[in-house]
Motif scaffolding. Structure first.
Motif, PDB file in Angstrom:
ATOM      1  N   GLY A 199       0.832  -1.210   0.000  1.00 32.78           N
ATOM      2  CA  GLY A 199       0.000   0.000   0.000  1.00 32.78           C
ATOM      3  C   GLY A 199       0.862   1.255   0.000  1.00 32.78           C
ATOM      4  N   LEU A 200       1.987   1.218   0.735  1.00 32.62           N
ATOM      5  CA  LEU A 200       2.888   2.383   0.756  1.00 32.62           C
ATOM      6  C   LEU A 200       3.517   2.590  -0.624  1.00 32.62           C
ATOM      7  N   ARG A 201       3.838   1.474  -1.294  1.00 28.64           N
ATOM      8  CA  ARG A 201       4.406   1.595  -2.651  1.00 28.64           C
ATOM      9  C   ARG A 201       3.369   2.187  -3.605  1.00 28.64           C
ATOM     10  N   GLU A 202       2.129   1.700  -3.480  1.00 26.20           N
ATOM     11  CA  GLU A 202       1.050   2.229  -4.333  1.00 26.20           C
ATOM     12  C   GLU A 202       0.835   3.716  -4.053  1.00 26.20           C
TER      13      GLU A 202
ATOM     14  N   ILE B 115       4.187  10.710   5.725  1.00 26.52           N
ATOM     15  CA  ILE B 115       2.914  10.031   5.438  1.00 26.52           C
ATOM     16  C   ILE B 115       1.768  10.792   6.119  1.00 26.52           C
ATOM     17  N   SER B 116       2.077  11.300   7.302  1.00 27.16           N
ATOM     18  CA  SER B 116       1.099  12.101   8.016  1.00 27.16           C
ATOM     19  C   SER B 116       0.765  13.368   7.224  1.00 27.16           C
TER      20      SER B 116
ATOM     21  N   TRP C 228       5.010  18.880   1.901  1.00 26.37           N
ATOM     22  CA  TRP C 228       6.190  19.690   2.223  1.00 26.37           C
ATOM     23  C   TRP C 228       7.483  18.918   2.076  1.00 26.37           C
ATOM     24  N   PHE C 229       7.387  17.589   1.930  1.00 26.71           N
ATOM     25  CA  PHE C 229       8.594  16.757   1.973  1.00 26.71           C
ATOM     26  C   PHE C 229       9.121  16.505   0.562  1.00 26.71           C
ATOM     27  N   GLU C 230      10.312  15.899   0.520  1.00 28.44           N
ATOM     28  CA  GLU C 230      10.958  15.559  -0.749  1.00 28.44           C
ATOM     29  C   GLU C 230      10.548  14.133  -1.130  1.00 28.44           C
ATOM     30  N   PRO C 231       9.743  13.957  -2.203  1.00 31.85           N
ATOM     31  CA  PRO C 231       9.252  12.615  -2.525  1.00 31.85           C
ATOM     32  C   PRO C 231      10.364  11.593  -2.756  1.00 31.85           C
ATOM     33  N   ALA C 232      11.492  12.021  -3.364  1.00 33.80           N
ATOM     34  CA  ALA C 232      12.572  11.058  -3.644  1.00 33.80           C
ATOM     35  C   ALA C 232      13.150  10.518  -2.329  1.00 33.80           C
ATOM     36  N   ALA C 233      13.278  11.397  -1.336  1.00 35.67           N
ATOM     37  CA  ALA C 233      13.818  10.963  -0.039  1.00 35.67           C
ATOM     38  C   ALA C 233      12.845  10.002   0.640  1.00 35.67           C
ATOM     39  N   LEU C 234      11.551  10.295   0.518  1.00 36.86           N
ATOM     40  CA  LEU C 234      10.559   9.394   1.120  1.00 36.86           C
ATOM     41  C   LEU C 234      10.592   8.032   0.424  1.00 36.86           C
ATOM     42  N   ARG C 235      10.683   8.054  -0.896  1.00 37.45           N
ATOM     43  CA  ARG C 235      10.717   6.781  -1.623  1.00 37.45           C
ATOM     44  C   ARG C 235      11.931   5.955  -1.188  1.00 37.45           C
ATOM     45  N   GLN C 236      13.054   6.621  -1.039  1.00 35.77           N
ATOM     46  CA  GLN C 236      14.276   5.927  -0.613  1.00 35.77           C
ATOM     47  C   GLN C 236      14.090   5.328   0.794  1.00 35.77           C
ATOM     48  N   ALA C 237      13.520   6.116   1.689  1.00 39.51           N
ATOM     49  CA  ALA C 237      13.306   5.629   3.066  1.00 39.51           C
ATOM     50  C   ALA C 237      12.338   4.443   3.065  1.00 39.51           C
ATOM     51  N   LEU C 238      11.316   4.502   2.208  1.00 39.00           N
ATOM     52  CA  LEU C 238      10.353   3.400   2.137  1.00 39.00           C
ATOM     53  C   LEU C 238      10.986   2.134   1.573  1.00 39.00           C
TER      54      LEU C 238
ATOM     55  N   ALA D 167      12.519  -3.360   2.621  1.00 35.80           N
ATOM     56  CA  ALA D 167      13.528  -4.426   2.504  1.00 35.80           C
ATOM     57  C   ALA D 167      13.836  -5.005   3.886  1.00 35.80           C
ATOM     58  N   LEU D 168      13.990  -4.133   4.878  1.00 39.86           N
ATOM     59  CA  LEU D 168      14.295  -4.615   6.226  1.00 39.86           C
ATOM     60  C   LEU D 168      13.125  -5.440   6.776  1.00 39.86           C
ATOM     61  N   TYR D 169      11.912  -4.938   6.562  1.00 40.20           N
ATOM     62  CA  TYR D 169      10.739  -5.644   7.078  1.00 40.20           C
ATOM     63  C   TYR D 169      10.616  -7.034   6.450  1.00 40.20           C
ATOM     64  N   LEU D 170      10.798  -7.107   5.126  1.00 36.14           N
ATOM     65  CA  LEU D 170      10.630  -8.396   4.435  1.00 36.14           C
ATOM     66  C   LEU D 170      11.694  -9.393   4.893  1.00 36.14           C
ATOM     67  N   ASP D 171      12.952  -8.935   5.012  1.00 37.92           N
ATOM     68  CA  ASP D 171      14.020  -9.819   5.508  1.00 37.92           C
ATOM     69  C   ASP D 171      13.715 -10.291   6.934  1.00 37.92           C
ATOM     70  N   HIS D 172      13.237  -9.348   7.736  1.00 39.78           N
ATOM     71  CA  HIS D 172      12.934  -9.636   9.145  1.00 39.78           C
ATOM     72  C   HIS D 172      11.840 -10.712   9.251  1.00 39.78           C
TER      73      HIS D 172
END
Ligand SMILES: [Fe+2]
Ligand SMILES: [Fe+2]
Length: 178
Positions: free
Chosen positions: A30-33, A110-111, A119-129, A134-139
């Motif tokens: 959903g976050l990717r969408e 996201i809030s 107000w945020f930088e979309p590229a930075a948010l995409r990178q953080a997501l 990746a961490l969540y899926l590995d975990h």
């Protein structure tokens, strides 16, 4: 979202945890969408709704899932005689810390989407997501392949049944009072 998955015996505790992993995967998707829709269409009622849903989930059920594991699953593993099991469990606990840190970095953006701001930088948010996902899926993969099977062998059925009931009860209360 999601209906309660009743956990009334020891095997349903792990069914409940697995069910929550499937929910987390859906929320990550959903976050990717959300990012894709924002790229295509900007802020729309649909993007705001996706953001609100993700906020609710990662601030609520996802955090509770980590607490459930730390309370009901990991202690049995930390009591193992197998150093590898202990090492994996310590890594999983550490992952929860990293996931929380990542989410706290992502959450304000996201809030902002949910309340109609950009107000945020979309590229930075995409990178953080990307890092968060990746961490969540590995975990979750490590939990499902090592931690859950090992805990299933080690937990007393009565303890597992009690934990399962506690989670099912809480979830049904959350469904009644979202
Ligand atoms: Fe976990
Ligand atoms: Fe988990």
């Amino acid at each position: 979202m999601g209906k309660a998955s009743p956990a009334s015996d020891s095997s349903s505790l792990f069914e409940f945890l697995d069910h929550t992993h499937r929910e987390i995967q859906q929320q990550l998707q959903g976050l990717r969408e959300l990012m894709d829709t924002m790229d295509d269409q900007g802020l729309t009622p649909a993007t705001r709704a996706l953001a609100t849903q993700a906020l609710d989930y990662f601030n609520g059920a996802a955090r509770q899932h980590h607490l459930d594991e730390e309370k009901h699953v990991f202690p049995a593993l930390l009591g193992s005689q197998n150093p590898q099991v202990i090492q994996v469990t310590e890594q999983l606990v550490q992952d929860h810390g990293w996931l929380e840190e990542n989410w706290l970095e992502i959450e304000p953006s996201i809030s902002a989407v949910a309340s109609g701001n950009l107000w945020f930088e979309p590229a930075a948010l995409r990178q953080a997501l990307t890092v968060f996902e990746a961490l969540y899926l590995d975990h979750m993969q490590l939990e499902e392949s090592v931690a859950y099977p090992e805990a299933q062998r080690r937990l007393l059925p009565s303890d597992a049944a009690g934990a399962g009931r506690e989670m099912a009860k809480r979830r049904s209360q959350a469904t009644k009072h979202p």
